[in-house]
Design an enzyme around this catalytic site. Structure first.
Site, PDB file in Angstrom:
ATOM      1  N   PHE A  87      18.687  71.473  42.928  1.00 55.57           N
ATOM      2  CA  PHE A  87      18.730  70.217  44.078  1.00 55.57           C
ATOM      3  C   PHE A  87      19.491  70.465  45.079  1.00 55.57           C
ATOM      4  CE2 PHE A  87      17.821  67.019  46.272  1.00 55.57           C
ATOM      5  CZ  PHE A  87      16.498  66.894  46.082  1.00 55.57           C
ATOM      6  N   TYR A 132      13.740  81.815  44.349  1.00 53.12           N
ATOM      7  CA  TYR A 132      14.068  82.535  43.478  1.00 53.12           C
ATOM      8  C   TYR A 132      13.374  83.770  43.207  1.00 53.12           C
ATOM      9  CZ  TYR A 132      15.378  77.791  41.758  1.00 53.12           C
ATOM     10  OH  TYR A 132      15.800  76.846  41.604  1.00 53.12           O
TER      11      TYR A 132
END
Length: 166
Positions: A87, A132
């Protein structure tokens, strides 16, 4: 902008827990946060540490974290790392901080000879999914996460007492 990635220390637990709460809020899951900074302290830095955490700092301010733990692949017959959470505060995104955190976790996996690094992404979190993918991660939609918690976990555990009731 100078970004510093470093292992979290026991003194970092309050700010790390605040970042965990910020992640839960971002994911619309604040109602699931039932833990505490005290439990986090115990499980990260107590006699039996279950996980590790990295903090990302900009100008001495913690702006992101990665929390991960070791797992094992029976097919590879090697350990791996499971990334529980990655995060970065929204106002610090797009500056390479998440990439730097993930790269440090990958660096640890490679240095220790681990076979893989894996994690889950919420299906609605398209920015994370794209992030990602750009880093080479591939989704595995054929695998479905299953979980038991709370009363269901306790009921399952009780089955160990008598797995074959008459």
């Amino acid at each position: 902008m100078q970004v510093k990635i470093r292992p979290a220390t026991p003194e970092d637990v309050p700010v790390l827990f605040d970042l965990i709460c910020a992640l839960a809020e971002y994911e619309h899951l604040s109602h699931l946060v039932t833990g505490s900074a005290e439990l986090l302290q115990q499980h990260l830095f107590g006699p039996e540490a279950f996980a590790s955490a990295l903090l990302a700092e900009v100008g001495g301010q913690a702006v992101g974290f990665a929390l991960y733990f070791r797992n094992f692949s029976t097919f590879l017959t090697r350990p791996g790392i499971y990334l529980e959470d990655l995060f970065v505060l929204p106002e610090f995104r797009g500056r390479g901080i998440g990439k730097a955190l993930l790269a440090r976790v990958a660096q640890e996996a490679v240095a220790k000879g681990y076979g893989r690094l894996e994690w889950m992404v919420l299906d609605w979190n398209q920015p994370a999914i794209e992030f990602y993918r750009r880093l080479g991660a591939k989704p595995h939609p054929e695998w479905i996460l299953h979980r038991v918690v709370g009363a269901e976990l306790e009921a399952l555990a009780r089955l160990a007492e008598d797995p074959y009731p008459s």
